[in-house]
Design an enzyme around this catalytic site. Structure first.
Site, PDB file in Angstrom:
ATOM      1  N   ASP A 193       1.368  -0.796  -6.678  1.00 15.47           N
ATOM      2  CA  ASP A 193       2.231  -1.723  -5.984  1.00 15.47           C
ATOM      3  C   ASP A 193       1.969  -1.884  -4.401  1.00 15.47           C
ATOM      4  O   ASP A 193       1.274  -1.190  -4.020  1.00 15.47           O
ATOM      5  CB  ASP A 193       3.700  -1.208  -6.023  1.00 15.47           C
ATOM      6  CG  ASP A 193       4.056  -0.910  -7.375  1.00 15.47           C
ATOM      7  OD1 ASP A 193       3.553  -1.668  -8.254  1.00 15.47           O
ATOM      8  OD2 ASP A 193       5.209  -0.383  -7.664  1.00 15.47           O
ATOM      9  N   ASP A 251       3.772  -1.799  -0.890  1.00 17.34           N
ATOM     10  CA  ASP A 251       5.122  -1.302  -0.294  1.00 17.34           C
ATOM     11  C   ASP A 251       5.166  -2.037   1.056  1.00 17.34           C
ATOM     12  O   ASP A 251       4.241  -1.547   1.893  1.00 17.34           O
ATOM     13  CB  ASP A 251       5.324   0.171  -0.416  1.00 17.34           C
ATOM     14  CG  ASP A 251       5.452   0.770  -1.845  1.00 17.34           C
ATOM     15  OD1 ASP A 251       6.405   0.405  -2.771  1.00 17.34           O
ATOM     16  OD2 ASP A 251       4.349   1.075  -2.465  1.00 17.34           O
TER      17      ASP A 251
END
Length: 231
Positions: free
Chosen positions: A146, A148
Site C-alpha cells: 500500500d 500510506d
C-alpha cells in the site's frame, strides 16, 4: 495556521527515528527473532501514538522486512541521533529516480500524486512501508504494498482540500491509505468522506468515535476496553 501538537522532543507519530545504538531501545520482554542487534543498529524506528509514564521516552515501533514483523518499544529522547519526518520523505521522493521508474504500483501512485498534492493548501507526507523503504534504503516493498500518506489538517477549514485529495485517490492501481492528522488525533480520509463527518479518531489514549475530529474528545467517550491503536 495552528499546527498539530508535537510529542516528546517535538516528535510526532510517523516520524522515523534513528537510535544512538540498538541497546538504546527498550522492549518489554524478549525481542522477536527478526529484531536482531544488527538490524536494529541500522533500521529506523517509527514514532507510534501512545502515552508513556516517563515523559522523557518516546513510544516507537520496530519494523522488520515483512508486514508481520512489528514490535512496540520505547526510546529515550536523548538517544535519538536522527529524525526524518513524513514531509521530508515526500520531498525527497519528488526527485527520486527510484520512484519515477519503479514498476511497483505504490511508487507509481506516489509519483502521480506528488505534484497534485503539492498544489493543495495542506502539508502531506509519506509513511508506512513506502516511507520506511525510501528513508532507509531497505527493499521491503512488494507488488501489493500500500501507499500510506499523512495529511496535516490542523483546522476544519481545510475540509475542501481533504475532499480534493479523496478525488485524487480514485482510479489508482495501488491502494492508498490516507490518514488525516488534526490537533487531537488522526482519522482515515476515506471513512470521513464516506460518513460525512463521524470517524474513529486515533488518539494517544486510544480510539474514540467522534462527530468532530477537530474538537478535543471527551474522556467519557473512551472505551476502557479498547487498547491504544498504532499510529
Amino acid at each position: 495556521m495552528v499546527s498539530a501538537p508535537a510529542g516528546v522532543a517535538g516528535h510526532r507519530p510517523h516520524d522515523l527515528l534513528w537510535p544512538e545504538r540498538a541497546s538504546s531501545l527498550i522492549i518489554s520482554g524478549p525481542p522477536p527473532p527478526w529484531a536482531t542487534p544488527a538490524w536494529l543498529a541500522v533500521a529506523p524506528v517509527v514514532v507510534r501514538r501512545a502515552t508513556l509514564a516517563d515523559p522523557a521516552q518516546v513510544p516507537v515501533g520496530l519494523r522488520g522486512s515483512t508486514r508481520s514483523e512489528r514490535c512496540a518499544a520505547r526510546l529515550p529522547a536523548r538517544h535519538v541521533v536522527r529524525v526524518l519526518k513524513p514531509e521530508e520523505i515526500a520531498r525527497s521522493a519528488a526527485g527520486s529516480a527510484r520512484v519515477r521508474e519503479s514498476p511497483l504500483a505504490c511508487l507509481q501512485a506516489l509519483a502521480r500524486l506528488g505534484p497534485a498534492l503539492d498544489a493543495l493548501p495542506l502539508a502531506w507526507g509519506v509513511t508506512g512501508s513506502v516511507g520506511f523503504s525510501l528513508a532507509s534504503g531497505f527493499d521491503v516493498l512488494r507488488a501489493g504494498s500500500d501507499l500510506d500518506l499523512i495529511l496535516r489538517a490542523p483546522l476544519a477549514a481545510g475540509a475542501d482540500a481533504l475532499r480534493a485529495v479523496a478525488r485524487l485517490l480514485r482510479d489508482l492501481d495501488a491502494r492508498v491509505d490516507a490518514q488525516v492528522e488534526t490537533p487531537f488525533g488522526a482519522f482515515a480520509l476515506q471513512e470521513w468522506v464516506r460518513t460525512g463527518g463521524p470517524v474513529l479518531l486515533k488518539t494517544s489514549r486510544g480510539p474514540v468515535l467522534t462527530d468532530d475530529a477537530w474538537s478535543s474528545p471527551d474522556a467519557a467517550f473512551f472505551d476502557a476496553a479498547c487498547r491504544p491503536m498504532p499510529a
